[in-house]
Design an enzyme around this catalytic site. Structure first.
Site, short mmCIF file in Angstrom:
data_model
loop_
_atom_site.label_atom_id
_atom_site.label_comp_id
_atom_site.label_asym_id
_atom_site.label_seq_id
_atom_site.Cartn_x
_atom_site.Cartn_y
_atom_site.Cartn_z
CG ASP A 23 -1.83 1.21 1.28
OD1 ASP A 23 -1.48 2.25 0.67
OD2 ASP A 23 -2.88 1.12 1.93
CG ASN A 66 0.47 2.13 -12.60
OD1 ASN A 66 0.22 2.61 -13.70
ND2 ASN A 66 -0.46 1.47 -11.90
CE1 TYR A 95 -4.86 11.48 -11.53
CE2 TYR A 95 -4.93 13.02 -13.36
CZ TYR A 95 -4.64 11.76 -12.86
OH TYR A 95 -4.12 10.78 -13.69
CE LYS A 124 -1.22 11.18 -11.86
NZ LYS A 124 -0.54 9.91 -11.51
CB THR A 145 -8.31 2.25 -16.52
OG1 THR A 145 -8.32 3.64 -16.16
CG2 THR A 145 -7.13 1.95 -17.42
P1 NAP Z 1 -7.09 2.42 -12.10
O1 NAP Z 1 -7.61 1.45 -13.10
O2 NAP Z 1 -8.04 3.20 -11.25
O3 NAP Z 1 -6.04 1.64 -11.18
C1 NAP Z 1 -5.38 2.33 -10.15
C2 NAP Z 1 -4.48 1.36 -9.46
O4 NAP Z 1 -3.82 2.08 -8.40
C3 NAP Z 1 -5.23 0.19 -8.83
O5 NAP Z 1 -4.50 -0.99 -8.97
C4 NAP Z 1 -5.30 0.60 -7.35
O6 NAP Z 1 -5.34 -0.48 -6.45
C5 NAP Z 1 -3.96 1.31 -7.22
N1 NAP Z 1 -3.88 2.11 -6.00
C6 NAP Z 1 -4.59 3.20 -5.64
N2 NAP Z 1 -4.24 3.60 -4.40
C7 NAP Z 1 -3.28 2.73 -3.98
C8 NAP Z 1 -2.54 2.60 -2.79
N3 NAP Z 1 -2.68 3.43 -1.75
N4 NAP Z 1 -1.62 1.59 -2.71
C9 NAP Z 1 -1.45 0.74 -3.73
N5 NAP Z 1 -2.14 0.79 -4.89
C10 NAP Z 1 -3.06 1.80 -4.99
O7 NAP Z 1 -6.19 3.53 -12.80
P2 NAP Z 1 -5.30 3.51 -14.13
O8 NAP Z 1 -6.05 4.23 -15.17
O9 NAP Z 1 -4.76 2.16 -14.40
O10 NAP Z 1 -4.13 4.51 -13.65
C11 NAP Z 1 -2.79 4.11 -13.45
C12 NAP Z 1 -1.94 5.37 -13.43
O11 NAP Z 1 -2.06 6.04 -14.70
C13 NAP Z 1 -2.35 6.39 -12.37
O12 NAP Z 1 -1.20 6.97 -11.80
C14 NAP Z 1 -3.12 7.43 -13.18
O13 NAP Z 1 -3.10 8.70 -12.56
C15 NAP Z 1 -2.36 7.40 -14.48
N6 NAP Z 1 -3.13 7.92 -15.63
C16 NAP Z 1 -4.22 7.27 -16.09
C17 NAP Z 1 -4.89 7.78 -17.20
C18 NAP Z 1 -6.09 7.08 -17.79
O14 NAP Z 1 -6.64 7.57 -18.79
N7 NAP Z 1 -6.55 5.96 -17.24
C19 NAP Z 1 -4.45 8.95 -17.83
C20 NAP Z 1 -3.34 9.59 -17.31
C21 NAP Z 1 -2.68 9.06 -16.22
P3 NAP Z 1 -6.72 -1.16 -5.93
O15 NAP Z 1 -7.10 -2.15 -7.02
O16 NAP Z 1 -6.34 -1.78 -4.64
O17 NAP Z 1 -7.72 -0.04 -5.80
#
Ligand code: NAP
Length: 244
Positions: free
Chosen positions: A62, A89, A167, A171, A202
């Site tokens: 975590d 990530n 957010y 970043k 996602t």
């Molecule tokens: P997601 O599907 O919501 O997944 C987020 C992941 O982060 C999940 O595995 C979640 O774990 C984990 N997480 C959150 N808080 C945590 C904690 N305290 N300790 C450990 N794990 C934690 O998001 P995603 O879209 O894959 O995003 C991944 C990264 O890409 C993020 O940094 C996000 O800001 C960045 N991003 C995403 C997008 C997009 O379009 N999706 C665009 C720009 C940037 P749980 O399963 O336990 O909740």
């Protein structure tokens, strides 16, 4: 495992971009630790990839919990003695999308910064000795185009009309941290880079993204595997430089 075998750790890898980043790194032959805050879900996710023959192991982490950070670093030290690749990530959005920037609660600001910035600093500090023990480590900070102040100010940019301040600022700050750490490590073989994954389908956006998850993992994987000629202190999307 022989000493030349690369070891990676990806935070927040139980689902989304992190999970796919684990898959792609493992497919590239890297022993990859799938880190998740829930041990059972991390194990289940890692077991599925393992069953496909991929070199993936679960690890409990975590990113906002100092105890699990220390325990994970101790586990990696005991098992491998080094870490070649750290992909920061894990990330969250806590802003209320229905509210204006000035109306977001301080709780949302604090929660966002705990996960998206302070946790990255804490995890990186804990693993830095192991990264320094690897021949040429890579640190990838998963940022967002929403951290770009230049694009937020540009009326022609796709993000101009989308302002989620906690957010976005988290970043921007992550990008600043990336630049500072890259500078500290500039005379070492370690490279530190920030990436934007793209607008990816996602849970974070309710599956509304524009690109699929395998494409969304490519920017992280590319920087995780970048060779000695690659950049440090950069902010890119699929290898293309983004404005700060
Ligand atoms: P997601 O599907 O919501 O997944 C987020 C992941 O982060 C999940 O595995 C979640 O774990 C984990 N997480 C959150 N808080 C945590 C904690 N305290 N300790 C450990 N794990 C934690 O998001 P995603 O879209 O894959 O995003 C991944 C990264 O890409 C993020 O940094 C996000 O800001 C960045 N991003 C995403 C997008 C997009 O379009 N999706 C665009 C720009 C940037 P749980 O399963 O336990 O909740």
């Amino acid at each position: 495992m022989n000493a030349s075998q690369k070891v990676a750790l990806v935070t927040g890898a139980t689902r989304g971009i992190g999970h796919e980043t684990v898959r792609q790194l493992a497919e590239a032959g890297v022993t990859t630790l799938l880190a998740g805050r829930d041990p059972a879900r991390a194990k289940a996710a890692a077991d599925k990839l393992k069953a496909e023959g991929l070199p993936v192991e679960p690890i409990t982490l975590d990113v906002t919990d100092a105890g699990t950070i220390q325990a994970a670093a101790a586990e990696v030290k005991a098992r491998f003695g080094k870490l070649d690749i750290l992909v920061n990530n894990a990330g969250i959005i806590a802003d209320d999308l229905a509210k204006a920037p000035s109306e977001q609660s301080l709780d949302a600001w604090r929660e966002t910064f705990e996960t998206n910035l302070f946790a990255v600093v804490a995890v990186t500090q804990a693993f830095l000795p192991l990264l320094k023990a690897a021949p040429a480590a890579r640190i990838v900070n998963v940022s967002s185009i929403l951290g770009s102040l230049t694009l937020h100010l540009d009326p022609t940019s796709s993000i101009y009309g989308f302002k989620i301040p906690a957010y976005d600022a988290s970043k921007s700050a992550l990008n600043a941290w990336t630049v500072h750490l890259a500078h500290e490590l500039r005379d070492t073989p370690i490279k530190v880079n920030a990436v934007h994954p793209g607008y990816v389908q996602t849970d974070m956006n309710g599956g509304q993204g524009e690109i699929d998850v395998p494409t969304g993992a490519k920017s992280s994987v590319g920087m995780a595997l970048v060779d000695a000629d690659g950049p440090t202190g950069s902010f890119t999307y699929l290898g293309k430089t983004l404005p700060w």
